[in-house]
Write an enzyme that holds these catalytic residues in place. Sequence first.
Site, PDB file in Angstrom:
ATOM      1  N   SER A   1       0.843  -1.194   0.000  1.00  0.00           N
ATOM      2  CA  SER A   1       0.000   0.000   0.000  1.00  0.00           C
ATOM      3  C   SER A   1       0.878   1.244   0.000  1.00  0.00           C
ATOM      4  O   SER A   1       1.991   1.236   0.556  1.00  0.00           O
ATOM      5  CB  SER A   1      -0.843  -0.015   1.270  1.00  0.00           C
ATOM      6  OG  SER A   1      -1.439   1.241   1.485  1.00  0.00           O
TER       7      SER A   1
ATOM      8  N   TYR B   1      -1.968  -0.943  10.954  1.00  0.00           N
ATOM      9  CA  TYR B   1      -2.233  -1.497   9.618  1.00  0.00           C
ATOM     10  C   TYR B   1      -1.027  -1.254   8.699  1.00  0.00           C
ATOM     11  O   TYR B   1      -0.517  -2.171   8.051  1.00  0.00           O
ATOM     12  CB  TYR B   1      -3.495  -0.869   9.010  1.00  0.00           C
ATOM     13  CG  TYR B   1      -3.605  -1.090   7.519  1.00  0.00           C
ATOM     14  CD1 TYR B   1      -3.881  -2.350   7.000  1.00  0.00           C
ATOM     15  CD2 TYR B   1      -3.399  -0.034   6.613  1.00  0.00           C
ATOM     16  CE1 TYR B   1      -3.959  -2.559   5.623  1.00  0.00           C
ATOM     17  CE2 TYR B   1      -3.474  -0.240   5.245  1.00  0.00           C
ATOM     18  CZ  TYR B   1      -3.754  -1.502   4.756  1.00  0.00           C
ATOM     19  OH  TYR B   1      -3.813  -1.699   3.400  1.00  0.00           O
TER      20      TYR B   1
ATOM     21  N   LYS C   1       1.993  -3.814   6.709  1.00  0.00           N
ATOM     22  CA  LYS C   1       2.444  -3.808   5.303  1.00  0.00           C
ATOM     23  C   LYS C   1       3.965  -3.644   5.235  1.00  0.00           C
ATOM     24  O   LYS C   1       4.651  -4.337   4.481  1.00  0.00           O
ATOM     25  CB  LYS C   1       1.757  -2.681   4.521  1.00  0.00           C
ATOM     26  CG  LYS C   1       0.265  -2.851   4.360  1.00  0.00           C
ATOM     27  CD  LYS C   1      -0.085  -4.068   3.513  1.00  0.00           C
ATOM     28  CE  LYS C   1      -1.568  -4.291   3.381  1.00  0.00           C
ATOM     29  NZ  LYS C   1      -1.923  -5.609   2.850  1.00  0.00           N
TER      30      LYS C   1
HETATM   31  P1  NAD Z   1     -11.055  -6.706   1.120  1.00  0.00           P
HETATM   32  O1  NAD Z   1     -11.263  -6.676   2.585  1.00  0.00           O
HETATM   33  O2  NAD Z   1     -12.210  -6.457   0.232  1.00  0.00           O
HETATM   34  O3  NAD Z   1     -10.375  -8.099   0.697  1.00  0.00           O
HETATM   35  C1  NAD Z   1      -9.521  -8.809   1.546  1.00  0.00           C
HETATM   36  C2  NAD Z   1     -10.024 -10.247   1.601  1.00  0.00           C
HETATM   37  O4  NAD Z   1      -9.156 -11.013   2.443  1.00  0.00           O
HETATM   38  C3  NAD Z   1     -11.433 -10.368   2.178  1.00  0.00           C
HETATM   39  O5  NAD Z   1     -12.228 -11.125   1.283  1.00  0.00           O
HETATM   40  C4  NAD Z   1     -11.226 -11.099   3.500  1.00  0.00           C
HETATM   41  O6  NAD Z   1     -12.328 -11.931   3.828  1.00  0.00           O
HETATM   42  C5  NAD Z   1      -9.956 -11.880   3.230  1.00  0.00           C
HETATM   43  N1  NAD Z   1      -9.167 -12.222   4.416  1.00  0.00           N
HETATM   44  C6  NAD Z   1      -8.713 -11.381   5.381  1.00  0.00           C
HETATM   45  N2  NAD Z   1      -7.996 -12.076   6.289  1.00  0.00           N
HETATM   46  C7  NAD Z   1      -7.992 -13.371   5.891  1.00  0.00           C
HETATM   47  C8  NAD Z   1      -7.429 -14.562   6.412  1.00  0.00           C
HETATM   48  N3  NAD Z   1      -6.746 -14.584   7.562  1.00  0.00           N
HETATM   49  N4  NAD Z   1      -7.610 -15.726   5.737  1.00  0.00           N
HETATM   50  C9  NAD Z   1      -8.322 -15.733   4.588  1.00  0.00           C
HETATM   51  N5  NAD Z   1      -8.881 -14.648   4.053  1.00  0.00           N
HETATM   52  C10 NAD Z   1      -8.731 -13.468   4.694  1.00  0.00           C
HETATM   53  O7  NAD Z   1      -9.879  -5.660   0.801  1.00  0.00           O
HETATM   54  P2  NAD Z   1      -9.361  -5.100  -0.599  1.00  0.00           P
HETATM   55  O8  NAD Z   1      -9.725  -3.670  -0.664  1.00  0.00           O
HETATM   56  O9  NAD Z   1      -9.730  -6.016  -1.690  1.00  0.00           O
HETATM   57  O10 NAD Z   1      -7.792  -5.155  -0.311  1.00  0.00           O
HETATM   58  C11 NAD Z   1      -7.011  -6.272  -0.688  1.00  0.00           C
HETATM   59  C12 NAD Z   1      -5.606  -6.074  -0.179  1.00  0.00           C
HETATM   60  O11 NAD Z   1      -5.093  -4.840  -0.683  1.00  0.00           O
HETATM   61  C13 NAD Z   1      -5.497  -5.987   1.336  1.00  0.00           C
HETATM   62  O12 NAD Z   1      -4.328  -6.667   1.745  1.00  0.00           O
HETATM   63  C14 NAD Z   1      -5.375  -4.505   1.597  1.00  0.00           C
HETATM   64  O13 NAD Z   1      -4.670  -4.242   2.782  1.00  0.00           O
HETATM   65  C15 NAD Z   1      -4.603  -4.038   0.373  1.00  0.00           C
HETATM   66  N6  NAD Z   1      -4.844  -2.620   0.062  1.00  0.00           N
HETATM   67  C16 NAD Z   1      -6.127  -2.162  -0.075  1.00  0.00           C
HETATM   68  C17 NAD Z   1      -6.338  -0.808  -0.315  1.00  0.00           C
HETATM   69  C18 NAD Z   1      -7.741  -0.263  -0.422  1.00  0.00           C
HETATM   70  O14 NAD Z   1      -7.917   0.946  -0.210  1.00  0.00           O
HETATM   71  N7  NAD Z   1      -8.752  -1.073  -0.754  1.00  0.00           N
HETATM   72  C19 NAD Z   1      -5.246   0.081  -0.463  1.00  0.00           C
HETATM   73  C20 NAD Z   1      -3.960  -0.434  -0.350  1.00  0.00           C
HETATM   74  C21 NAD Z   1      -3.765  -1.794  -0.088  1.00  0.00           C
HETATM   75  N1  UFG Z   2     -12.106  11.944   3.356  1.00  0.00           N
HETATM   76  C1  UFG Z   2     -13.103  12.846   3.664  1.00  0.00           C
HETATM   77  N2  UFG Z   2     -14.248  12.354   4.217  1.00  0.00           N
HETATM   78  C2  UFG Z   2     -14.426  11.029   4.474  1.00  0.00           C
HETATM   79  C3  UFG Z   2     -13.401  10.119   4.139  1.00  0.00           C
HETATM   80  C4  UFG Z   2     -12.246  10.614   3.584  1.00  0.00           C
HETATM   81  O1  UFG Z   2     -12.975  14.041   3.454  1.00  0.00           O
HETATM   82  O2  UFG Z   2     -15.500  10.656   4.992  1.00  0.00           O
HETATM   83  C5  UFG Z   2     -10.863  12.443   2.731  1.00  0.00           C
HETATM   84  C6  UFG Z   2      -9.588  12.116   3.487  1.00  0.00           C
HETATM   85  O3  UFG Z   2      -9.297  13.109   4.439  1.00  0.00           O
HETATM   86  C7  UFG Z   2      -8.567  12.032   2.341  1.00  0.00           C
HETATM   87  C8  UFG Z   2      -9.385  11.515   1.156  1.00  0.00           C
HETATM   88  O4  UFG Z   2     -10.741  11.792   1.476  1.00  0.00           O
HETATM   89  O5  UFG Z   2      -8.101  13.321   2.025  1.00  0.00           O
HETATM   90  C9  UFG Z   2      -9.233  10.018   0.928  1.00  0.00           C
HETATM   91  O6  UFG Z   2      -9.513   9.327   2.142  1.00  0.00           O
HETATM   92  P1  UFG Z   2      -9.719   7.735   2.169  1.00  0.00           P
HETATM   93  O7  UFG Z   2     -10.095   7.387   3.572  1.00  0.00           O
HETATM   94  O8  UFG Z   2     -10.641   7.326   1.092  1.00  0.00           O
HETATM   95  O9  UFG Z   2      -8.278   7.175   1.773  1.00  0.00           O
HETATM   96  P2  UFG Z   2      -6.861   7.390   2.453  1.00  0.00           P
HETATM   97  O10 UFG Z   2      -5.978   8.074   1.445  1.00  0.00           O
HETATM   98  O11 UFG Z   2      -6.962   8.010   3.780  1.00  0.00           O
HETATM   99  O12 UFG Z   2      -6.378   5.885   2.685  1.00  0.00           O
HETATM  100  C10 UFG Z   2      -6.573   4.852   1.706  1.00  0.00           C
HETATM  101  C11 UFG Z   2      -6.759   3.521   2.435  1.00  0.00           C
HETATM  102  C12 UFG Z   2      -5.506   3.153   3.189  1.00  0.00           C
HETATM  103  C13 UFG Z   2      -4.352   3.116   2.221  1.00  0.00           C
HETATM  104  C14 UFG Z   2      -4.218   4.439   1.510  1.00  0.00           C
HETATM  105  C15 UFG Z   2      -3.130   4.377   0.463  1.00  0.00           C
HETATM  106  O13 UFG Z   2      -7.849   3.621   3.352  1.00  0.00           O
HETATM  107  O14 UFG Z   2      -5.652   1.869   3.746  1.00  0.00           O
HETATM  108  O15 UFG Z   2      -5.452   4.775   0.860  1.00  0.00           O
HETATM  109  O16 UFG Z   2      -3.352   3.313  -0.401  1.00  0.00           O
HETATM  110  F1  UFG Z   2      -3.217   2.870   2.920  1.00  0.00           F
END
Ligand code: NAD
Ligand code: UFG
Length: 350
Positions: A124, A148, A152
């Site tokens: 991430s 979190y 990572k």
């Molecule tokens: P998500 O929660 O939709 O998907 C993650 C999946 O992993 C879920 O289906 C959950 O049930 C499964 N899971 C969690 N722990 C598990 C375990 N111990 N065993 C088996 N399954 C398990 O999340 P996503 O948005 O699809 O994110 C996928 C990956 O990308 C995550 O590792 C997340 O940290 C990373 N990531 C997501 C974002 C974002 O904003 N969505 C940003 C950066 C990184």
């Molecule tokens: N924001 C608002 N109102 C809300 C939610 C968010 O104004 O209700 C703003 C935040 O302050 C930020 C922007 O919208 O400026 C984006 O916020 P998000 O919560 O959507 O995303 P972040 O950038 O804070 O974080 C996301 C994921 C993290 C990940 C990161 C980088 O939640 O897990 O992107 O990939 F690490």
Amino acid sequence: MEILVTGGAGFIGSHTCVELLNAGYEVVVVDNLMNSKQEALDRVREITGKEVLFYNIDLLDKDALSKVFLKHEIRAVIHFAGLKAVGESVSLPLKYYHNNITGTLNLCEVMEEFGVHQLVFSSSATVYGLQDCVPFHEELPLQATNPYGRTKLMIEEILRDLYVSNKKWSIALLRYFNPVGAHPSGLIGEDPNGIPNNLVPYITQVAIGKLAKISVLGNDYSTDDGTGVRDYIHVLDLAVGHLKALEKVSFTTGVEAYNLGTGRGYSVLEMIATFEKVTGNSIPYEIVDRRPGDIAVSYADPTKAKNNLNWISQKGLIDMCEDSWRWQMNNPNGFGEVGLIKSGNKTFMK
Ligand code: NAD
Ligand code: UFG
């Protein structure tokens, strides 16, 4: 030869399964459904017309995971499974360390045991921490600001150590910026539990009337309109990035980190205005205090992914908003069971 996708029922995992199946890969999903629904995989089958094998297994159950490797000829693993809510990780750090780190250790141990050394890992942009210069490139010093993010960062380091111990490993660390959007079919998308933490699902729930208004978390940042700027990236562009990384790890060894972002940032107010245009609905908002830990601006330098993976994002902000909105409109209750949500004086099915 099959590809194992951990967390394949989740938001990014399900979209990546679609791209893998469309590209002709055989796909085996392991997910314990702690943050997803099996219905997502039924929809993946509906979109692709192809089978995706599913095991409801927790990565913390190493024996069960080993059985999947015994049964299938796994060639490579795409590892999405993990918990991802920043706020929850602050209140429940042990849950996050245990699930994300122990889960990854179990996975890597089983992979080593079965001689599978190709891995694509969901990292991430959070590993860049509180930088004050943009764009973020892969060589910046890394830091974490919450449990979190630390999982990572720790996993990235664990995977680097793994390669030092055995040069057969080939690992891509994909640092996603802000994943949004949904499959254009409207069949799969992001299905947050309860009130969304992230901006885009919050906006779409306001646009459809499930939530009354969005709180804009600070308008005193040093950005053009004072609100936070992020690099929103379409989930299908991310999915394609995984296929490119999979190709890369199949003919190299080593550990490489790649940013997956567009290289362009949008402010919160720009996001709200674009959603108003796309949905035709007004999106009420109020300015409130900053969220602790948020930074003003984050966007990627995606040059390394372009040069080394031959990957570049294709979809623009309108695609992201239109696809998120289609998903929200077609699935007001997500994949979930029916229940009731109260918002102001309105009651909705959930
Ligand atoms: P998500 O929660 O939709 O998907 C993650 C999946 O992993 C879920 O289906 C959950 O049930 C499964 N899971 C969690 N722990 C598990 C375990 N111990 N065993 C088996 N399954 C398990 O999340 P996503 O948005 O699809 O994110 C996928 C990956 O990308 C995550 O590792 C997340 O940290 C990373 N990531 C997501 C974002 C974002 O904003 N969505 C940003 C950066 C990184
Ligand atoms: N924001 C608002 N109102 C809300 C939610 C968010 O104004 O209700 C703003 C935040 O302050 C930020 C922007 O919208 O400026 C984006 O916020 P998000 O919560 O959507 O995303 P972040 O950038 O804070 O974080 C996301 C994921 C993290 C990940 C990161 C980088 O939640 O897990 O992107 O990939 F690490």
